[in-house]
Enzyme design. Structure first.
Site, PDB file in Angstrom:
ATOM      1  N   CYS A  26      10.471-113.334 -26.611  1.00  0.00           N
ATOM      2  CA  CYS A  26      10.912-112.914 -27.945  1.00  0.00           C
ATOM      3  C   CYS A  26      12.419-112.933 -28.070  1.00  0.00           C
ATOM      4  O   CYS A  26      13.073-111.885 -28.191  1.00  0.00           O
ATOM      5  CB  CYS A  26      10.366-111.531 -28.256  1.00  0.00           C
ATOM      6  N   GLU A  27      12.986-114.106 -27.959  1.00  0.00           N
ATOM      7  CA  GLU A  27      14.436-114.325 -28.088  1.00  0.00           C
ATOM      8  C   GLU A  27      14.607-115.734 -28.631  1.00  0.00           C
ATOM      9  O   GLU A  27      13.982-116.670 -28.120  1.00  0.00           O
ATOM     10  CB  GLU A  27      15.135-114.302 -26.708  1.00  0.00           C
TER      11      GLU A  27
END
Ligand code: LLP
EC number: 4.1.1.20
Length: 381
Positions: free
Chosen positions: A332-333
């Site tokens: 989640c980046e």
């Protein structure tokens, strides 16, 4: 070439690192032979990869160990490196790490500040020992590499600045538990413009002369590591040009009689033999961009997210005509992206993909972010 291992790869849970030990041996043998021509002593930088089967190959060649933490010193000793072949660098050695290394009687501390000298003196005195030290000097030489992996410029935190040396030399006699045996330099990593090493040699000569003028000649000279590899074409030139590299030092470094010259190589020795093998989880077609979503991400290979580093990506399964993709991981980046606008054979869910030249600073830099499982390793013999 990697495709020949597709069957083996498909039997393992992805993602995993696959290390080609045959290639590793070829690289190590080449490095050993080229360094041997000049009697140079090579230490392997454990920070690049500290996996036991890799250390075993390194050890068999008689290389020393270059460590940057107490745990790396411990790991090197447990792998069988003799203590007298272990050097310990790092700007922030803790008291516990220094004490551990003193107890282990390692060959040398590469000391990075005046205050660290004072601390090692104090800790060695408390044990009634004499610690061998080399001064890591910041030579202010540009490595012409990515700014995040440049270490030998004055703005970098590493090493003792040359303007501090005068005061330091004066204080040395008041440190009876330190034996100054050498000088140490390391200007950066992934250096492909070999002129940086030429500049390093010239600077080392100046610094050696400066010490000699003050009556100090050292038995050891450690010029660090940093030799780069070709990330663009992994199959064409997996063995770095060790011959050209060592020849520079032979040509330019003013070695004193009986002085031992040490190197600390990491990447050039192990990067080419490692590949991160990952499975395609999903394809996603945006308005403009086709995404290949892998089951490996920045948690398994952080270099692209951290330094915009390039790793060649190969679809091992597909033989279809090429399409253009952004290859991303599951983390989640938004920086969890391995490559943008990359041409790959048309890719499908379940295809196996290799991220090449990932044997150095890959697995060791893996993290558990998003509570990811620890990435596994397999070895090709
Ligand atoms: N000696 C010292 C004192 C070092 O700091 C390093 C690497 C080496 C030797 C080995 O350098 P090599 O031959 O591997 O270039 N994580 C970064 C690289 C950091 C290098 C740190 N120091 C990357 O993934 O590119």
């Amino acid at each position: 070439m990697l495709k020949e291992h597709l069957n083996t790869f498909s039997q393992h849970q992805t993602p995993f690192y696959a290390y080609d030990l045959r290639l590793l041996r070829q690289i190590l043998d080449t490095a050993k032979a080229e360094a041997g021509k000049y009697g140079y002593h090579v230490h392997y930088a454990l920070k690049a990869n500290a996996n036991a089967p890799i250390l075993a190959e390194v050890l068999q060649r008689g290389f020393g160990a270059d460590c940057v933490s107490g745990n790396e010193v411990k790991c090197a000793l447990e792998a069988g490196f003799p203590a007298e072949q272990v050097v310990f660098a790092g700007v922030g050695k803790s008291d516990a790490e220094i004490n551990f290394a003193l107890d282990a009687n390692i060959f040398c501390f590469n000391v990075e500040s005046v205050q660290e000298l004072e601390v090692i003196q104090e800790l060695a005195a408390a044990k009634g020992k004499v610690a061998q030290v080399a001064l890591r000097i910041n030579p202010n030489v540009d490595a012409y590499t990515h700014k995040h992996i440049t270490t030998g410029l004055e703005e970098n935190k590493f090493g003792i600045n040359t303007w501090e040396l005068e005061g330091l030399v004066e204080r040395f006699p008041s440190w009876p538990n330190l034996k100054l045996i050498g000088l140490h330099f390391h200007i950066g990593s992934q250096i492909t413009d070999l002129r940086a090493f030429e500049n390093l040699c010239l600077r080392v000569n100046e610094i050696q002369n400066w010490f000699e003028a003050r009556g100090l000649v050292f038995p050891h000279l450690n010029v660090g590591g940093g030799l780069g590899v070709d990330y663009r074409s992994p199959d064409e030139k997996p063995v770095a040009d060790f011959a050209a590299y060592f020849a520079i030092f032979d040509r330019l470094l003013e070695k004193r009689p009986a002085q031992v010259v040490h190197f600390e190589l990491g990447r050039a020795l192990v990067a080419p033999c490692g590949n991160l093998i990952s499975k395609v989880l999903y394809l996603k077609h945006g308005q403009k961009t086709n995404f290949v979503i892998l089951d490996a991400g920045m948690t398994e290979l952080m270099r692209p997210a951290l330094y915009q580093a390039y790793h060649h990506i190969e679809n091992l399964t597909s033989t279809l005509p090429v399409k253009t993709y952004d290859v991303v991981g599951p983390i989640c980046e938004s920086t969890d992206c391995f490559s943008k606008d990359l041409e790959l054979p048309e890719t499908k869910r379940g295809d196996l993909v290799a991220l090449r030249t990932a044997g150095a600073y890959g697995e060791v830099m893996a993290s558990a972010y998003n509570l990811r499982d620890r990435v596994q390793a397999i070895y090709l013999f």
